[in-house]
Scaffold this active site. Sequence first.
Site, PDB file in Angstrom:
ATOM      1  N   HIS A  84      23.500  82.568 -14.277  1.00 56.15           N
ATOM      2  CA  HIS A  84      23.864  81.358 -13.549  1.00 56.15           C
ATOM      3  C   HIS A  84      23.372  80.151 -14.325  1.00 56.15           C
ATOM      4  O   HIS A  84      22.311  80.211 -14.936  1.00 56.15           O
ATOM      5  CB  HIS A  84      23.242  81.358 -12.144  1.00 56.15           C
ATOM      6  N   ASP A 136      27.945  86.419  -6.470  1.00 57.07           N
ATOM      7  CA  ASP A 136      29.172  87.216  -6.552  1.00 57.07           C
ATOM      8  C   ASP A 136      28.932  88.698  -6.797  1.00 57.07           C
ATOM      9  O   ASP A 136      29.875  89.493  -6.719  1.00 57.07           O
ATOM     10  CB  ASP A 136      30.069  86.669  -7.674  1.00 57.07           C
TER      11      ASP A 136
HETATM   12  N1  CMC Z   1      26.462  88.899 -19.375  1.00 56.44           N
HETATM   13  C1  CMC Z   1      25.967  88.898 -20.626  1.00 56.44           C
HETATM   14  N2  CMC Z   1      25.390  87.840 -21.220  1.00 56.44           N
HETATM   15  C2  CMC Z   1      25.314  86.712 -20.512  1.00 56.44           C
HETATM   16  C3  CMC Z   1      25.809  86.623 -19.201  1.00 56.44           C
HETATM   17  C4  CMC Z   1      26.407  87.765 -18.633  1.00 56.44           C
HETATM   18  N3  CMC Z   1      26.901  87.735 -17.402  1.00 56.44           N
HETATM   19  N4  CMC Z   1      25.603  85.383 -18.730  1.00 56.44           N
HETATM   20  C5  CMC Z   1      24.997  84.713 -19.713  1.00 56.44           C
HETATM   21  N5  CMC Z   1      24.809  85.510 -20.794  1.00 56.44           N
HETATM   22  C6  CMC Z   1      24.137  85.143 -22.051  1.00 56.44           C
HETATM   23  C7  CMC Z   1      25.014  84.277 -22.930  1.00 56.44           C
HETATM   24  O1  CMC Z   1      25.806  85.056 -23.800  1.00 56.44           O
HETATM   25  C8  CMC Z   1      23.982  83.429 -23.635  1.00 56.44           C
HETATM   26  O2  CMC Z   1      23.403  84.223 -24.651  1.00 56.44           O
HETATM   27  P1  CMC Z   1      22.900  83.517 -26.040  1.00 56.44           P
HETATM   28  O3  CMC Z   1      21.829  82.553 -25.623  1.00 56.44           O
HETATM   29  O4  CMC Z   1      22.420  84.644 -26.878  1.00 56.44           O
HETATM   30  O5  CMC Z   1      24.110  82.833 -26.613  1.00 56.44           O
HETATM   31  C9  CMC Z   1      22.912  83.197 -22.584  1.00 56.44           C
HETATM   32  O6  CMC Z   1      23.006  84.326 -21.701  1.00 56.44           O
HETATM   33  C10 CMC Z   1      23.095  81.915 -21.782  1.00 56.44           C
HETATM   34  O7  CMC Z   1      24.382  81.959 -21.193  1.00 56.44           O
HETATM   35  P2  CMC Z   1      25.380  80.734 -21.135  1.00 56.44           P
HETATM   36  O8  CMC Z   1      26.780  81.235 -21.139  1.00 56.44           O
HETATM   37  O9  CMC Z   1      25.003  79.713 -22.174  1.00 56.44           O
HETATM   38  O10 CMC Z   1      24.989  80.163 -19.714  1.00 56.44           O
HETATM   39  P3  CMC Z   1      25.823  79.164 -18.861  1.00 56.44           P
HETATM   40  O11 CMC Z   1      24.852  78.471 -17.991  1.00 56.44           O
HETATM   41  O12 CMC Z   1      26.677  78.297 -19.732  1.00 56.44           O
HETATM   42  O13 CMC Z   1      26.812  80.097 -18.037  1.00 56.44           O
HETATM   43  C11 CMC Z   1      27.659  81.548 -16.344  1.00 56.44           C
HETATM   44  C12 CMC Z   1      26.572  80.526 -16.734  1.00 56.44           C
HETATM   45  C13 CMC Z   1      27.570  81.808 -14.853  1.00 56.44           C
HETATM   46  C14 CMC Z   1      29.048  80.957 -16.647  1.00 56.44           C
HETATM   47  C15 CMC Z   1      27.434  82.844 -17.168  1.00 56.44           C
HETATM   48  O14 CMC Z   1      26.154  83.378 -16.867  1.00 56.44           O
HETATM   49  C16 CMC Z   1      28.513  83.889 -16.889  1.00 56.44           C
HETATM   50  O15 CMC Z   1      29.593  83.825 -17.510  1.00 56.44           O
HETATM   51  N6  CMC Z   1      28.246  84.851 -15.962  1.00 56.44           N
HETATM   52  C17 CMC Z   1      29.253  85.825 -15.591  1.00 56.44           C
HETATM   53  C18 CMC Z   1      30.256  85.187 -14.647  1.00 56.44           C
HETATM   54  C19 CMC Z   1      29.687  84.986 -13.255  1.00 56.44           C
HETATM   55  O16 CMC Z   1      29.076  85.886 -12.678  1.00 56.44           O
HETATM   56  N7  CMC Z   1      29.946  83.797 -12.693  1.00 56.44           N
HETATM   57  C20 CMC Z   1      29.569  83.484 -11.301  1.00 56.44           C
HETATM   58  C21 CMC Z   1      28.500  82.441 -11.225  1.00 56.44           C
HETATM   59  S1  CMC Z   1      27.818  82.337  -9.557  1.00 56.44           S
HETATM   60  C22 CMC Z   1      29.080  81.775  -8.592  1.00 56.44           C
HETATM   61  C23 CMC Z   1      29.292  80.339  -8.777  1.00 56.44           C
HETATM   62  O17 CMC Z   1      28.501  79.546  -8.247  1.00 56.44           O
HETATM   63  O18 CMC Z   1      30.259  79.988  -9.441  1.00 56.44           O
END
Ligand code: CMC
Length: 429
Positions: free
Chosen positions: A307, A364
């Site tokens: 998140h 989720d």
């Molecule tokens: N599985 C594997 N790796 C992950 C995941 C995941 N679900 N989420 C984040 N990471 C890794 C990402 O690859 C990155 O690694 P590195 O630092 O080595 O590049 C690190 O963790 C930080 O992630 P980020 O993508 O920079 O984080 P963000 O804040 O931009 O993204 C997120 C947040 C929710 C989009 C992401 O965690 C994600 O895509 N999760 C899966 C989709 C999901 O469950 N979304 C629902 C969110 S809750 C409902 C809502 O409020 O929308």
Amino acid sequence: MKKAKLYIDDQEVYEIPVLEDNMKGISLDIRNIRKDTGMITYDPGFGNTGSCQSAITYLDGEKGILQYRGYPIEELVEECDFVEVAYLLIHGALPDAKERYKYQELLNQHSMLHVDMLDFFRKYPDHTHPMSILAAMGVSLSAFYPEINLEEDPEAQMDLTVTRLLSKMRTIAAFTYRKLIGAEFVNPSYQYSYCANFLNMMFHSPVREYTPNPVHVRALNKLLILHADHEQNCSTTAVRLIGSSEANLYAAVSAGICALWGPRHGGANQAVIEMLEQIRDDGITVDEAVKKAKDKDDPFRLMGFGHRVYKTYDPRARIARKLCAEVLEDLGESDQLLEIAIELEQHALNDEYFIERNLYPNVDFYTGIIFRAMGIPTNMFTVMFALGRLPGWIAHYLEWNHDPYEKIGRPRQLYTGPTVRHVIPLEER
Ligand code: CMC
């Protein structure tokens, strides 16, 4: 007023005013930085940018705290139903018994859809994603109910529009499902509460008796409350941004629905179930799934994990996990997908990659399993999220509307295209 000093190399270039919020959070007020220095700030994804002042939801992602209008989410889920929480978000205070009754009556009065709107539903192709219908029908309400005339008695007009939206969206969501399964529409009924009414519109059948299961009604209330607001997330920011152009509420909320659809946001609940099914059907072990999620060359991510703001267990996921067990117990069945989800969670929470990055289950991760147990199909999960988020979107739209600092949303950019060049006539190119 406290000031922070901005240095470039050793030279002080600017003093930035420091603001403190109600929870002692500190912000640097950069509003005049460009005017005064010519510089802008760079923050893709707005991870470090406060775009507004808001009194609706408080969230501490490090401590796992979520409060609506000051009330902890855990208390709201236990003590209130969704209509009370919607009232709280929109009006700023919990309703008393009289206000609660009046609100329910108002929601009942505005629950039907204009008969001409039904034709729209019928003409959609059968494979349409329900979020597409929800967004289109949401904005179409502005054509059928265009009463928003903020010049004339703006408060009353807005109250009417808000109530219509809350009530009719629920009808639209249920009708979308009925259309896609080729069933007749079931109109809302005065007999039921907000959530029971929705379940009845979804599952009532002319050939077998249907009474909404009280365990499902209770669970639905809790799930919608869990989704009701989450401060400046992607869809809410979309709603505020569209609102900032002074587009109407229906248009802004439809933009929110579209933003929610994506699998990184509200679409994750559908993606979680699809991922769990893939693990089950393809015979992938949980160990292999976690490995795939860590592999940067593999687009696979653990859906329902991670998140932007929570760096600890999402408090909503904790509640959903417990609720999941209650609903499955009532069903008297175990669910293989839940077993996979629990194993996956255990595995990920003990894995160095997930620990280092503070990746925990989000809201989720478990909600899809509950929706499934209630008979709601996977492609409707994000619609359920949207129904829950509706009062939050409305509250933010209204807050923006009354914000003395409001401005049209218009970020800047770091330009990375070519510097000036000149057009060579076509025949010479
Ligand atoms: N599985 C594997 N790796 C992950 C995941 C995941 N679900 N989420 C984040 N990471 C890794 C990402 O690859 C990155 O690694 P590195 O630092 O080595 O590049 C690190 O963790 C930080 O992630 P980020 O993508 O920079 O984080 P963000 O804040 O931009 O993204 C997120 C947040 C929710 C989009 C992401 O965690 C994600 O895509 N999760 C899966 C989709 C999901 O469950 N979304 C629902 C969110 S809750 C409902 C809502 O409020 O929308």
